[in-house]
Design a protein around this motif. Structure first.
Motif, PDB file in Angstrom:
ATOM      1  N   ALA A   1       0.827  -1.207   0.000  1.00  0.00           N
ATOM      2  CA  ALA A   1       0.000   0.000   0.000  1.00  0.00           C
ATOM      3  C   ALA A   1       0.854   1.246   0.000  1.00  0.00           C
ATOM      4  O   ALA A   1       0.563   2.226  -0.692  1.00  0.00           O
ATOM      5  N   ALA A   2       1.935   1.227   0.771  1.00  0.00           N
ATOM      6  CA  ALA A   2       2.836   2.384   0.817  1.00  0.00           C
ATOM      7  C   ALA A   2       3.474   2.631  -0.536  1.00  0.00           C
ATOM      8  O   ALA A   2       3.623   3.779  -0.978  1.00  0.00           O
ATOM      9  N   ALA A   3       3.868   1.576  -1.213  1.00  0.00           N
ATOM     10  CA  ALA A   3       4.513   1.713  -2.517  1.00  0.00           C
ATOM     11  C   ALA A   3       3.596   2.369  -3.540  1.00  0.00           C
ATOM     12  O   ALA A   3       4.061   3.015  -4.481  1.00  0.00           O
ATOM     13  N   ASP A   4       2.305   2.228  -3.346  1.00  0.00           N
ATOM     14  CA  ASP A   4       1.328   2.719  -4.323  1.00  0.00           C
ATOM     15  C   ASP A   4       0.857   4.142  -4.051  1.00  0.00           C
ATOM     16  O   ASP A   4       0.181   4.739  -4.889  1.00  0.00           O
ATOM     17  N   LEU A   5       1.233   4.703  -2.915  1.00  0.00           N
ATOM     18  CA  LEU A   5       0.648   5.977  -2.502  1.00  0.00           C
ATOM     19  C   LEU A   5       1.054   7.161  -3.375  1.00  0.00           C
ATOM     20  O   LEU A   5       0.317   8.137  -3.457  1.00  0.00           O
TER      21      LEU A   5
ATOM     22  N   ARG B   1       4.484  10.955   9.331  1.00  0.00           N
ATOM     23  CA  ARG B   1       3.287  10.510  10.036  1.00  0.00           C
ATOM     24  C   ARG B   1       2.085  10.502   9.105  1.00  0.00           C
ATOM     25  O   ARG B   1       1.229   9.611   9.164  1.00  0.00           O
ATOM     26  N   GLY B   2       1.996  11.531   8.255  1.00  0.00           N
ATOM     27  CA  GLY B   2       0.905  11.576   7.298  1.00  0.00           C
ATOM     28  C   GLY B   2       0.964  10.414   6.325  1.00  0.00           C
ATOM     29  O   GLY B   2      -0.066   9.821   5.977  1.00  0.00           O
ATOM     30  N   LEU B   3       2.158  10.067   5.876  1.00  0.00           N
ATOM     31  CA  LEU B   3       2.334   8.913   4.997  1.00  0.00           C
ATOM     32  C   LEU B   3       1.844   7.646   5.682  1.00  0.00           C
ATOM     33  O   LEU B   3       1.103   6.839   5.100  1.00  0.00           O
ATOM     34  N   ARG B   4       2.223   7.479   6.930  1.00  0.00           N
ATOM     35  CA  ARG B   4       1.821   6.294   7.676  1.00  0.00           C
ATOM     36  C   ARG B   4       0.300   6.256   7.878  1.00  0.00           C
ATOM     37  O   ARG B   4      -0.320   5.190   7.806  1.00  0.00           O
ATOM     38  N   LYS B   5      -0.285   7.390   8.118  1.00  0.00           N
ATOM     39  CA  LYS B   5      -1.742   7.427   8.293  1.00  0.00           C
ATOM     40  C   LYS B   5      -2.447   7.022   7.003  1.00  0.00           C
ATOM     41  O   LYS B   5      -3.432   6.280   7.020  1.00  0.00           O
ATOM     42  N   ASN B   6      -1.920   7.487   5.871  1.00  0.00           N
ATOM     43  CA  ASN B   6      -2.509   7.111   4.589  1.00  0.00           C
ATOM     44  C   ASN B   6      -2.378   5.616   4.325  1.00  0.00           C
ATOM     45  O   ASN B   6      -3.278   4.990   3.757  1.00  0.00           O
ATOM     46  N   VAL B   7      -1.256   5.029   4.734  1.00  0.00           N
ATOM     47  CA  VAL B   7      -1.100   3.591   4.564  1.00  0.00           C
ATOM     48  C   VAL B   7      -2.102   2.851   5.444  1.00  0.00           C
ATOM     49  O   VAL B   7      -2.728   1.881   5.022  1.00  0.00           O
ATOM     50  N   GLY B   8      -2.281   3.314   6.685  1.00  0.00           N
ATOM     51  CA  GLY B   8      -3.266   2.692   7.561  1.00  0.00           C
ATOM     52  C   GLY B   8      -4.655   2.732   6.969  1.00  0.00           C
ATOM     53  O   GLY B   8      -5.396   1.745   7.008  1.00  0.00           O
ATOM     54  N   SER B   9      -5.012   3.874   6.360  1.00  0.00           N
ATOM     55  CA  SER B   9      -6.336   3.993   5.745  1.00  0.00           C
ATOM     56  C   SER B   9      -6.474   3.056   4.556  1.00  0.00           C
ATOM     57  O   SER B   9      -7.534   2.459   4.322  1.00  0.00           O
ATOM     58  N   ALA B  10      -5.376   2.918   3.801  1.00  0.00           N
ATOM     59  CA  ALA B  10      -5.428   2.091   2.594  1.00  0.00           C
ATOM     60  C   ALA B  10      -5.540   0.608   2.907  1.00  0.00           C
ATOM     61  O   ALA B  10      -6.021  -0.174   2.090  1.00  0.00           O
ATOM     62  N   THR B  11      -5.108   0.207   4.101  1.00  0.00           N
ATOM     63  CA  THR B  11      -5.128  -1.208   4.446  1.00  0.00           C
ATOM     64  C   THR B  11      -6.237  -1.595   5.404  1.00  0.00           C
ATOM     65  O   THR B  11      -6.337  -2.736   5.820  1.00  0.00           O
ATOM     66  N   GLU B  12      -7.088  -0.638   5.778  1.00  0.00           N
ATOM     67  CA  GLU B  12      -8.196  -0.943   6.681  1.00  0.00           C
ATOM     68  C   GLU B  12      -9.196  -1.861   5.985  1.00  0.00           C
ATOM     69  O   GLU B  12      -9.542  -1.695   4.833  1.00  0.00           O
ATOM     70  N   LYS B  13      -9.623  -2.839   6.728  1.00  0.00           N
ATOM     71  CA  LYS B  13     -10.648  -3.769   6.222  1.00  0.00           C
ATOM     72  C   LYS B  13     -12.026  -3.275   6.685  1.00  0.00           C
ATOM     73  O   LYS B  13     -12.188  -2.828   7.819  1.00  0.00           O
ATOM     74  N   PRO B  14     -13.032  -3.332   5.830  1.00  0.00           N
ATOM     75  CA  PRO B  14     -14.389  -2.929   6.241  1.00  0.00           C
ATOM     76  C   PRO B  14     -14.846  -3.758   7.427  1.00  0.00           C
ATOM     77  O   PRO B  14     -14.608  -4.964   7.489  1.00  0.00           O
ATOM     78  N   SER B  15     -15.499  -3.107   8.389  1.00  0.00           N
ATOM     79  CA  SER B  15     -15.975  -3.831   9.567  1.00  0.00           C
ATOM     80  C   SER B  15     -17.285  -4.538   9.274  1.00  0.00           C
ATOM     81  O   SER B  15     -17.979  -4.205   8.329  1.00  0.00           O
TER      82      SER B  15
END
Length: 257
Positions: free
Chosen positions: A51-55, A243-257
């Motif tokens: 996900a980070a590589a694609d941002l 930190r912003g980069l990391r937050k974007n990666v977290g959002s990109a990898t979140e699974k729908p609940s």
């Protein structure tokens, strides 16, 4: 340490196959943390790395390089800082972004894309270029590169400096190699990204002895970069963009609940 740099072992590999070139720059920054915890195991780590590589082409520019970045407690003595973006460089390769020896050290990781923006402080007396180098390396190669920088102190050498982005028509128009005063560089291991920032005076004055941000931030440091708080500018802005980069990666990898 001598001036010669030993070549890095050939462990760099192609990043995720889904990464493709695109025209859009990135976006959206804020503070946040990387996906933490190890419950997801190796698969989760791979998802985050991919996900980070694609941002670099999947997120709007204002998210990666916000127009304003707040640095609560980021200044000397814990003072608050704030930085305003004055220019975003066209996304590009890495040919002219680093001093020759630094370019050589980073070359084994490859250069997929380089993203840069230049900011100024609230007084418009300082200018700071922050960059995100998206590499072609896999996680193992990034780990090797990270260890090398730490073990050999490569992030503290004055002959291994990132270069500023001097934007015409702005207070950073005269921000060239001779104006570099302080810098920081971090090789991430959970993303194929090198984060860096380099700071200087907006009036174009030359600095004969640039100082690593870590040293310039030491209590009692008396060099011009330290006294001006330029180490805090470089480190504080780099930290928040990371930190912003990391937050974007977290959002990109979140699974729908």
């Amino acid at each position: 340490m001598g001036d010669r740099v030993r070549p890095v072992g050939p462990r760099a590999a192609a990043a995720a196959a889904c990464v493709v070139l695109g025209l859009g720059l990135i976006g959206g920054a804020a503070t946040g943390s990387w996906l933490t915890g190890d419950s997801a195991g190796a698969a989760g780590a791979r998802d985050s790395f991919t996900a980070a590589a694609d941002l670099w082409h999947s997120v709007p520019v204002d998210q990666i390089f916000p127009t304003t970045v707040e640095g609560e407690g980021a200044g000397p003595g814990g003072a608050d800082r704030a930085w305003t973006r004055i220019a975003v460089a066209p996304d590009s390769g890495c040919a002219k972004a680093f001093d020759p020896l630094l370019r050589k050290v980073l070359a084994p990781a490859g250069c997929l894309r380089l993203l840069r923006a230049t900011y100024t402080d609230e007084t418009r007396s300082h200018v700071i270029t922050v960059g995100l180098l998206f590499t072609k390396a896999d996680s193992a190669a990034m780990g090797v590169l990270n260890s090398r920088f730490k073990d050999e102190g490569l992030d503290r050498r004055r002959d291994l400096l990132p270069r500023p982005y001097a934007a015409k028509g702005t207070v950073a128009a005269g921000f060239g190699d001779d104006q570099r005063a302080s810098w920081t560089l971090s090789v991430l291991t959970d993303a194929p990204v090198v984060v860096y920032a380099v700071s200087g005076f907006a009036d174009g004055r030359s600095v004969t002895e640039p100082q690593p941000a870590e040293d310039a931030m030491e209590t009692g440091a008396t060099t011009p970069p330290a006294q001006a708080g330029l180490g805090h500018d470089a480190q504080g802005l780099a930290d928040r963009i990371e930190r912003g980069l990391r937050k974007n990666v977290g959002s990109a990898t979140e699974k729908p609940s």
